[in-house]
Design a protein around this motif. Structure first.
Motif: not given
Length: 266
Positions: A216-220, A21-22, A27-28
């Motif tokens: 990266l922090q936002g995705l986590l 998922w991450l 990539v997006s």
């Protein structure tokens, strides 16, 4: 790019689901091309070499190396919260364990016994224990023998088998290992807990750009609210994510320096 979550005994299927998922979101978000991002989480044999690589996108380390051996080489991403008492908001502690049939009830009564530690750069297995025995220290070695086991699981096994008498285990590791190895942990009991410190830090290379780090922090953070990840996160014991400041971890270095003269064993 290098990606790993090597510090806890995570379920392989759950951690792979989380990483897939991450990876798609990375990539997006333009944080990496498909050919740059690995299909599987790495399982590094040499943690310190892995953490020091300039193409490290995401990994997890221990608080003590973060503010000592890795200082200036990595950036702090944040910290996971875990479904373990005391870890719900990003802190953690060590469980000091002994054999279930050992009649001693206080840490002071374990003076002169054998202690197992996973390794000397571990906050939870070594430095937290040294800080905890500091008020009991009289300038002489507290334990009669120190065995470096190589892992929290090995430390637990040594105590259960009677090869050591006491050990400090990362409480999240202990909770996850208890599910995998109930036979070993049924022979252990909790003597006491150490004081809490900030949880195991997620890190990225010093070369990761500020915009990439923020993304990266936002995705986590987003992953914690993703319905399709609920089962995987529950299996991994992960409850949430938060950003932390490097200054939050300086207490670990300060405690280690303050108690540098405390000798666990001769």
């Amino acid at each position: 790019m290098r990606v790993s979550l090597p510090m806890y005994p995570l379920d392989d299927r759950a951690s792979h689901t989380y990483w897939c998922w991450l990876r798609d979101r990375l990539v997006s978000a333009g944080l990496g091309q498909e050919h740059e991002l690995p299909l599987q989480l790495a399982a590094p044999g040499d943690y310190f070499s892995h953490w020091q690589q300039p193409d490290l996108l995401l990994s997890q380390t221990c608080g003590y190396p973060l503010v000592t051996l890795l200082q200036g080489q990595v950036q702090l991403v944040g910290v996971f919260h875990y479904h373990v008492a005391g870890c719900e908001h990003g802190d953690y502690h060590s469980d000091i364990v002994v054999r279930h049939d050992d009649s001693r009830q206080t840490l002071a009564q374990f003076r002169g016994t054998r202690v197992a530690c996973n390794e000397p750069h571990s906050q939870s297995g070594y430095h937290a224990l040294r800080t905890t025995i500091a008020p009991l220290s009289d300038g002489t070695p507290f334990f009669s023998q120190l065995r470096f086991s190589g892992s929290h699981h090995a430390s637990a096994r040594q105590v259960a088998a009677g090869e050591a008498d006491i050990a400090a285990l990362d409480c999240v590791s202990a909770a996850l290992l208890r599910q995998r190895d109930p036979a070993t942990f049924s022979r252990l009991r909790l003597l006491q807990r150490t004081a809490p410190t900030p949880g195991l830090p997620l890190i990225t290379s010093q070369r990761t750009a500020p915009a990439q780090l923020a993304a990266l922090q936002g995705l986590l953070a987003d992953s914690m609210q993703e319905p399709t990840l609920a089962a995987a996160l529950a299996t991994m014991g992960i409850l949430g994510f938060s950003r932390r400041q490097l200054a939050d971890y300086q207490c670990i270095r300060q405690q280690a320096e303050r108690h540098a003269g405390i000798v666990l064993a001769a």
